[in-house]
Scaffold this active site. Structure first.
Site, PDB file in Angstrom:
ATOM      1  N   CYS A  87     -11.985  -7.650   7.030  1.00 11.26           N
ATOM      2  CA  CYS A  87     -11.958  -6.364   6.320  1.00 11.26           C
ATOM      3  C   CYS A  87     -12.278  -5.225   7.295  1.00 11.26           C
ATOM      4  O   CYS A  87     -13.316  -5.242   7.957  1.00 11.26           O
ATOM      5  CB  CYS A  87     -12.965  -6.374   5.163  1.00 11.26           C
ATOM      6  SG  CYS A  87     -13.033  -4.782   4.330  1.00 11.26           S
ATOM      7  N   GLY A 213       1.313 -10.115   1.809  1.00 14.17           N
ATOM      8  CA  GLY A 213       0.484  -9.209   1.028  1.00 14.17           C
ATOM      9  C   GLY A 213       1.295  -8.071   0.457  1.00 14.17           C
ATOM     10  O   GLY A 213       1.901  -8.180  -0.623  1.00 14.17           O
TER      11      GLY A 213
HETATM   12  C1  FMN Z   1      -4.851  -2.668  -0.737  1.00 14.05           C
HETATM   13  C2  FMN Z   1      -5.235  -3.828   0.129  1.00 14.05           C
HETATM   14  C3  FMN Z   1      -6.334  -4.603  -0.216  1.00 14.05           C
HETATM   15  C4  FMN Z   1      -6.715  -5.684   0.590  1.00 14.05           C
HETATM   16  N1  FMN Z   1      -7.779  -6.462   0.207  1.00 14.05           N
HETATM   17  C5  FMN Z   1      -8.121  -7.547   0.969  1.00 14.05           C
HETATM   18  C6  FMN Z   1      -9.175  -8.425   0.580  1.00 14.05           C
HETATM   19  O1  FMN Z   1      -9.845  -8.236  -0.451  1.00 14.05           O
HETATM   20  N2  FMN Z   1      -9.436  -9.489   1.394  1.00 14.05           N
HETATM   21  C7  FMN Z   1      -8.716  -9.738   2.540  1.00 14.05           C
HETATM   22  O2  FMN Z   1      -8.977 -10.712   3.232  1.00 14.05           O
HETATM   23  N3  FMN Z   1      -7.715  -8.937   2.910  1.00 14.05           N
HETATM   24  C8  FMN Z   1      -7.389  -7.865   2.158  1.00 14.05           C
HETATM   25  N4  FMN Z   1      -6.332  -7.098   2.528  1.00 14.05           N
HETATM   26  C9  FMN Z   1      -5.519  -7.476   3.724  1.00 14.05           C
HETATM   27  C10 FMN Z   1      -4.349  -8.375   3.325  1.00 14.05           C
HETATM   28  O3  FMN Z   1      -4.795  -9.595   2.788  1.00 14.05           O
HETATM   29  C11 FMN Z   1      -3.449  -8.671   4.543  1.00 14.05           C
HETATM   30  O4  FMN Z   1      -4.215  -9.336   5.524  1.00 14.05           O
HETATM   31  C12 FMN Z   1      -2.855  -7.416   5.170  1.00 14.05           C
HETATM   32  O5  FMN Z   1      -2.411  -6.495   4.186  1.00 14.05           O
HETATM   33  C13 FMN Z   1      -1.675  -7.756   6.104  1.00 14.05           C
HETATM   34  O6  FMN Z   1      -0.685  -8.463   5.409  1.00 14.05           O
HETATM   35  P1  FMN Z   1       0.653  -7.757   4.835  1.00 14.05           P
HETATM   36  O7  FMN Z   1       1.279  -7.001   5.969  1.00 14.05           O
HETATM   37  O8  FMN Z   1       1.484  -8.890   4.339  1.00 14.05           O
HETATM   38  O9  FMN Z   1       0.217  -6.821   3.744  1.00 14.05           O
HETATM   39  C14 FMN Z   1      -5.971  -6.003   1.755  1.00 14.05           C
HETATM   40  C15 FMN Z   1      -4.852  -5.217   2.086  1.00 14.05           C
HETATM   41  C16 FMN Z   1      -4.476  -4.146   1.293  1.00 14.05           C
HETATM   42  C17 FMN Z   1      -3.263  -3.331   1.675  1.00 14.05           C
END
Ligand code: FMN
Length: 314
Positions: A87, A213
């Site tokens: 995070c 995500g």
């Molecule tokens: C709005 C938002 C909330 C997120 N909340 C978490 C979370 O609670 N725990 C976590 O490990 N990652 C969290 N992430 C990160 C995502 O799990 C992921 O690692 C990141 O967005 C990259 O992947 P993506 O490009 O497929 O979105 C969050 C990302 C976003 C955009």
């Protein structure tokens, strides 16, 4: 399916699972909220068997907070516990949570070992590639975590300081795959939005699975697109409007059952723009949809897009 705060309702996880997501994780839970019985957190920890395999993600910092929280989580029956070490929020990192742990591989190993000893289910870790830009500690962090008993590792190819501005670095993910040396599966994460980006992640990193995500918001279909190709080597057509609408209706219905009609609608309305973005929404439509207060008020607006689609097709 990636854990994403605010985009992780149980009904959505259920849909994504049905559409081919192999594994999901709840959004991050803070131990102190769990320990004081925060009703919103307890509600968010409810899940149904159709969502399995499902892990619970917990924020970690010190054993004193972590271990009592793990004890409270145990009877809830999650399939695994995921420790958040990625995070990037300043307010969390400044207090030692999330990506702050990437600065201290020895501490990570200690916390993983303590968690593994405390729970009967597998313990996994989710990391970024490092804290500082150009200081990629993830391989060392992951080495320690695996030695300490982590059963799986997920790595997002950006550093904490890189936030989302930095390019997702597939070679840094490949370094984590190399550090794992086949002892546990590694999930590659970052910017996977469709089949081609998923295949690039697999090919360029050697990862065992991909996590999706933002690309899955309003697009649970992406899991089927990737899963089907991996199983059958065949590309699927994108779903038509009627199919997407059905998915969104199911999502809204499930959320209304949990939060009630009005509150539930407030929670899901923003998804409309993601589900239907590719069906030619203009700003006027968006403005009107943003005004809708109930599912009943949104329905005629969805009918409008549907008519537009039908007339375009005929
Ligand atoms: C709005 C938002 C909330 C997120 N909340 C978490 C979370 O609670 N725990 C976590 O490990 N990652 C969290 N992430 C990160 C995502 O799990 C992921 O690692 C990141 O967005 C990259 O992947 P993506 O490009 O497929 O979105 C969050 C990302 C976003 C955009």
């Amino acid at each position: 399916m990636a854990p994403m705060m605010g985009y992780n309702e149980a009904p959505l996880r259920r849909i994504c699972r049905r559409y081919g997501s192999g594994l999901a994780v709840t959004e991050m839970v803070k131990p102190e909220k769990l320990l004081r019985g925060d009703p919103n957190v307890l509600r968010d920890l409810e899940f149904a068997d159709e969502e399995r395999p499902l892990g619970v993600q917990i924020a970690v910092r010190e054993e004193e907070e972590l271990l009592p929280a793990l004890e409270l989580l145990a009877p809830r029956g999650f399939d695994f516990v995921d420790l958040n070490m990625g995070c990037p929020l300043k307010k969390e990192c400044n207090k030692g949570w999330g990506a702050a742990l990437l600065k201290d591989p020895a501490k990570v190993a200690r916390l993983v070992a303590a968690s593994v000893a405390a729970v009967d289910v597998p313990v996994t870790v989710k990391v970024r590639t490092g804290y500082e830009l150009e200081e990629r500690t993830a391989p060392e962090v992951v080495e320690g975590a695996i030695e300490a008993g982590a059963a799986l590792v997920c790595v997002h190819g950006r550093t904490k300081m890189g936030w989302y501005r930095e390019e997702n670095d597939l070679s840094a993910i490949a370094d984590v795959v190399a550090a794992a040396r086949g002892r546990v599966p590694v999930i590659g994460n970052g910017d996977v939005v469709d089949l081609d980006t998923a295949l690039a992640m697999f090919e360029q990193t050697g990862c065992d699975a991909v996590m999706i995500g933002r690309g899955a918001v309003g697009n649970p279909w992406v899991f089927r697109e990737v899963d089907h190709y991996l199983r059958c080597g065949e590309r699927l057509e994108r779903p038509d409007f009627a199919t997407v609408r059905e998915l969104f209706e199911e999502h809204m219905e499930g959320v209304a059952e949990i939060f009630g009609e009005r509150k539930g609608f407030r929670q899901v309305r923003r998804y409309a723009f993601y589900y239907f973005g590719r069906f030619g929404l203009d700003n006027a439509w968006r403005a009107r949809a943003a005004q809708a207060k109930t599912r009943a008020e949104l329905a005629p607006l969805l009918d409008e897009i549907e008519r537009g689609q039908l007339s375009a097709a005929s």
